[in-house]
Design a protein around this motif. Structure first.
Motif, PDB file in Angstrom:
ATOM      1  N   ARG A  36      18.944   8.549  67.347  1.00  6.25           N
ATOM      2  CA  ARG A  36      18.159   7.441  67.900  1.00  6.25           C
ATOM      3  C   ARG A  36      17.853   7.606  69.388  1.00  6.25           C
ATOM      4  NH1 ARG A  36      19.630   1.862  64.802  1.00  6.25           N
ATOM      5  NH2 ARG A  36      19.956   2.756  62.737  1.00  6.25           N
ATOM      6  N   GLU A  37      18.093   8.759  69.921  1.00  8.89           N
ATOM      7  CA  GLU A  37      17.795   9.019  71.329  1.00  8.89           C
ATOM      8  C   GLU A  37      16.334   9.427  71.491  1.00  8.89           C
ATOM      9  OE1 GLU A  37      19.803  11.525  74.966  1.00  8.89           O
ATOM     10  OE2 GLU A  37      19.714  12.519  73.019  1.00  8.89           O
ATOM     11  N   ILE A  38      15.732   9.047  72.616  1.00 13.14           N
ATOM     12  CA  ILE A  38      14.433   9.578  73.013  1.00 13.14           C
ATOM     13  C   ILE A  38      14.699  10.582  74.125  1.00 13.14           C
ATOM     14  CG2 ILE A  38      12.155   9.065  73.963  1.00 13.14           C
ATOM     15  CD1 ILE A  38      12.346   6.303  72.738  1.00 13.14           C
ATOM     16  N   LEU A  39      14.537  11.861  73.805  1.00  6.80           N
ATOM     17  CA  LEU A  39      14.813  12.945  74.744  1.00  6.80           C
ATOM     18  C   LEU A  39      13.507  13.546  75.221  1.00  6.80           C
ATOM     19  CD1 LEU A  39      16.954  14.897  76.062  1.00  6.80           C
ATOM     20  CD2 LEU A  39      16.468  16.419  74.127  1.00  6.80           C
ATOM     21  N   ALA A  40      13.292  13.573  76.529  1.00  9.42           N
ATOM     22  CA  ALA A  40      12.129  14.232  77.101  1.00  9.42           C
ATOM     23  C   ALA A  40      12.501  15.657  77.476  1.00  9.42           C
ATOM     24  CB  ALA A  40      11.636  13.472  78.331  1.00  9.42           C
ATOM     25  N   VAL A  41      11.664  16.603  77.081  1.00  3.59           N
ATOM     26  CA  VAL A  41      11.779  17.999  77.512  1.00  3.59           C
ATOM     27  C   VAL A  41      10.669  18.213  78.528  1.00  3.59           C
ATOM     28  CG1 VAL A  41      11.784  20.409  76.816  1.00  3.59           C
ATOM     29  CG2 VAL A  41      12.662  18.661  75.255  1.00  3.59           C
ATOM     30  N   SER A  42      11.055  18.333  79.803  1.00  2.00           N
ATOM     31  CA  SER A  42      10.056  18.385  80.869  1.00  2.00           C
ATOM     32  C   SER A  42       9.962  19.794  81.442  1.00  2.00           C
ATOM     33  CB  SER A  42      10.409  17.389  81.975  1.00  2.00           C
ATOM     34  OG  SER A  42      11.578  17.815  82.669  1.00  2.00           O
ATOM     35  N   ASP A  88       9.954  16.111  54.676  1.00  3.46           N
ATOM     36  CA  ASP A  88      10.725  14.938  54.260  1.00  3.46           C
ATOM     37  C   ASP A  88      11.425  14.214  55.401  1.00  3.46           C
ATOM     38  OD1 ASP A  88       9.959  15.540  51.692  1.00  3.46           O
ATOM     39  OD2 ASP A  88      11.863  16.493  51.133  1.00  3.46           O
ATOM     40  N   ARG A  89      11.777  14.917  56.491  1.00  6.86           N
ATOM     41  CA  ARG A  89      12.623  14.312  57.507  1.00  6.86           C
ATOM     42  C   ARG A  89      12.016  14.288  58.900  1.00  6.86           C
ATOM     43  NH1 ARG A  89      17.898  14.101  55.811  1.00  6.86           N
ATOM     44  NH2 ARG A  89      18.068  12.527  57.447  1.00  6.86           N
ATOM     45  N   PHE A  90      11.018  15.124  59.157  1.00  2.22           N
ATOM     46  CA  PHE A  90      10.485  15.250  60.508  1.00  2.22           C
ATOM     47  C   PHE A  90       9.041  14.776  60.581  1.00  2.22           C
ATOM     48  CE2 PHE A  90      13.403  19.189  61.264  1.00  2.22           C
ATOM     49  CZ  PHE A  90      14.495  18.351  61.376  1.00  2.22           C
ATOM     50  N   GLY A  91       8.647  14.337  61.778  1.00  2.00           N
ATOM     51  CA  GLY A  91       7.252  14.070  62.096  1.00  2.00           C
ATOM     52  C   GLY A  91       6.851  14.923  63.285  1.00  2.00           C
ATOM     53  N   PRO A 165       9.935   9.032  60.184  1.00  6.29           N
ATOM     54  CA  PRO A 165      10.746  10.254  60.144  1.00  6.29           C
ATOM     55  C   PRO A 165      12.111  10.040  60.773  1.00  6.29           C
ATOM     56  CG  PRO A 165       9.177  10.365  61.940  1.00  6.29           C
ATOM     57  CD  PRO A 165       8.850   9.117  61.168  1.00  6.29           C
ATOM     58  N   SER A 166      13.075  10.886  60.386  1.00  8.03           N
ATOM     59  CA  SER A 166      14.376  10.863  61.055  1.00  8.03           C
ATOM     60  C   SER A 166      14.230  11.336  62.491  1.00  8.03           C
ATOM     61  CB  SER A 166      15.367  11.765  60.308  1.00  8.03           C
ATOM     62  OG  SER A 166      15.588  11.307  59.001  1.00  8.03           O
ATOM     63  N   VAL A 167      13.419  12.379  62.691  1.00  6.05           N
ATOM     64  CA  VAL A 167      13.164  12.909  64.023  1.00  6.05           C
ATOM     65  C   VAL A 167      11.661  13.098  64.194  1.00  6.05           C
ATOM     66  CG1 VAL A 167      13.635  14.748  65.694  1.00  6.05           C
ATOM     67  CG2 VAL A 167      15.368  14.156  63.980  1.00  6.05           C
ATOM     68  N   LEU A 168      11.128  12.629  65.309  1.00  2.79           N
ATOM     69  CA  LEU A 168       9.721  12.802  65.641  1.00  2.79           C
ATOM     70  C   LEU A 168       9.617  13.768  66.812  1.00  2.79           C
ATOM     71  CD1 LEU A 168       6.721  12.073  65.424  1.00  2.79           C
ATOM     72  CD2 LEU A 168       7.171  10.112  66.909  1.00  2.79           C
ATOM     73  N   PHE A 169       8.898  14.859  66.601  1.00  8.33           N
ATOM     74  CA  PHE A 169       8.642  15.830  67.650  1.00  8.33           C
ATOM     75  C   PHE A 169       7.235  15.578  68.188  1.00  8.33           C
ATOM     76  CE2 PHE A 169      11.729  17.724  64.813  1.00  8.33           C
ATOM     77  CZ  PHE A 169      12.681  18.231  65.694  1.00  8.33           C
ATOM     78  N   ALA A 170       7.149  15.309  69.481  1.00  5.66           N
ATOM     79  CA  ALA A 170       5.867  14.964  70.101  1.00  5.66           C
ATOM     80  C   ALA A 170       5.596  15.932  71.242  1.00  5.66           C
ATOM     81  CB  ALA A 170       5.898  13.527  70.610  1.00  5.66           C
ATOM     82  N   THR A 199      14.752   9.218  66.066  1.00  3.71           N
ATOM     83  CA  THR A 199      15.051  10.115  67.175  1.00  3.71           C
ATOM     84  C   THR A 199      13.759  10.796  67.604  1.00  3.71           C
ATOM     85  OG1 THR A 199      17.269  10.520  66.291  1.00  3.71           O
ATOM     86  CG2 THR A 199      16.431  12.102  67.894  1.00  3.71           C
ATOM     87  N   VAL A 200      13.513  10.879  68.920  1.00  4.40           N
ATOM     88  CA  VAL A 200      12.273  11.469  69.426  1.00  4.40           C
ATOM     89  C   VAL A 200      12.601  12.597  70.396  1.00  4.40           C
ATOM     90  CG1 VAL A 200      10.137  11.064  70.717  1.00  4.40           C
ATOM     91  CG2 VAL A 200      11.037   9.279  69.198  1.00  4.40           C
ATOM     92  N   VAL A 201      11.953  13.737  70.187  1.00  2.00           N
ATOM     93  CA  VAL A 201      11.995  14.835  71.150  1.00  2.00           C
ATOM     94  C   VAL A 201      10.577  14.986  71.691  1.00  2.00           C
ATOM     95  CG1 VAL A 201      12.610  17.230  71.590  1.00  2.00           C
ATOM     96  CG2 VAL A 201      13.823  15.940  69.811  1.00  2.00           C
ATOM     97  N   LEU A 202      10.405  14.682  72.965  1.00  2.00           N
ATOM     98  CA  LEU A 202       9.086  14.531  73.582  1.00  2.00           C
ATOM     99  C   LEU A 202       8.891  15.586  74.665  1.00  2.00           C
ATOM    100  CD1 LEU A 202       6.525  12.724  74.241  1.00  2.00           C
ATOM    101  CD2 LEU A 202       8.036  11.419  75.736  1.00  2.00           C
ATOM    102  N   ALA A 203       7.957  16.486  74.461  1.00  2.00           N
ATOM    103  CA  ALA A 203       7.637  17.487  75.479  1.00  2.00           C
ATOM    104  C   ALA A 203       6.564  16.938  76.402  1.00  2.00           C
ATOM    105  CB  ALA A 203       7.153  18.781  74.825  1.00  2.00           C
TER     106      ALA A 203
END
Length: 255
Positions: A36-42, A88-91, A165-170, A199-203
């Protein structure tokens, strides 16, 4: 092989990845993402952000290193298993909108749901709900070529969120949007993620976007660094609605 921490939904250890031309994209990157974390990859363009998202999502396999999702090793999975997991699990949200030209907006947004077996009526309603939240509901019956680029990107974001999704990659998800549009879309995305437990991994190379995350991981030249100071993106409007120029990044290497 190192055991991943129990509280990380995603965990990567010592990732090495090269581009097709042999140039390094990731050089020993390790990172953990909590549920459930929103993680920014900068980091600036070319720092390895997209490569890291690709490895974490199973889109590509690292040449060396480990990637775990809920204690399942992605780095040892075959291509079919990784494809099923992503479905099934990711966006995923790309920096530029990619839609099926033969389908209208709501059909594009509902497509992943229907591929999962969701009944058409239910998939349509979920897609329409997200299009409304992203202020593109009035274009639900238009085909992609009838929409502006910024509108097409909103459809892509609705498509990614509709499947919960369980994890969203943006990957730079608001790059084609004007500054005012970016703020609204990012608020919708982050609010939806928190309310739905996604959970979001945001670049991003935009400091204002990174500030919306719970935590930031900085990359430079394919390595983790302690800090990358990124100025806000300067607004330079184009015909497509894309904007932005980058300043130089100041950084210090991780110990």
């Amino acid at each position: 092989m190192v055991a991943p921490p129990d509280n990380d939904v995603l965990w990567a250890h010592a990732l090495h990845f090269q581009h097709n031309d042999g140039s390094p994209a990731l050089q020993g990157v390790s990172v953990g993402v909590r549920e459930r974390e929103i993680l920014a990859v900068s980091g600036p363009r070319g720092s390895g952000k997209t490569a890291l998202l690709g490895c974490l999502s199973g889109l590509v396999r690292p040449q060396r290193g480990e990637v775990w999702f809920n204690s399942v090793p992605l780095h040892t999975m075959g291509p079919i298993s990784r494809e099923r997991l992503r479905r099934d699990r990711f966006g995923w949200i790309d920096p530029a909108p990619v839609l099926v030209p033969e389908l209208n907006a709501w059909e594009n947004a509902a497509l992943p749901l229907m591929l999962r077996g969701t009944p058409r009526r239910r998939a349509r309603q979920l897609a329409l709900d997200w299009l409304e939240r992203l202020d593109i509901g009035d274009g639900a019956r238009r085909r992609p070529q009838e929409l502006r680029q910024a509108e097409r990107q909103r459809v892509c974001i609705a498509r990614a969120l509709a499947v919960a999704p369980s994890v969203l990659f943006a990957d730079e998800p608001t790059a084609p949007l004007h500054r005012a549009d970016r703020a609204h879309v990012l608020r919708t995305l982050t609010t939806a993620a928190r309310s739905h437990g996604i959970t979001v991994v945001l670049a991003t190379h935009d400091a204002e976007t990174a500030a919306l995350a719970d935590r930031t991981v900085a990359l430079l030249d394919g390595r983790r660094v302690k800090t990358v100071h990124l100025p806000p993106v300067a607004e330079t409007t184009t015909a497509s609605g894309a904007a932005g120029t980058e300043g130089r990044a100041a950084c210090s290497l991780s110990a």
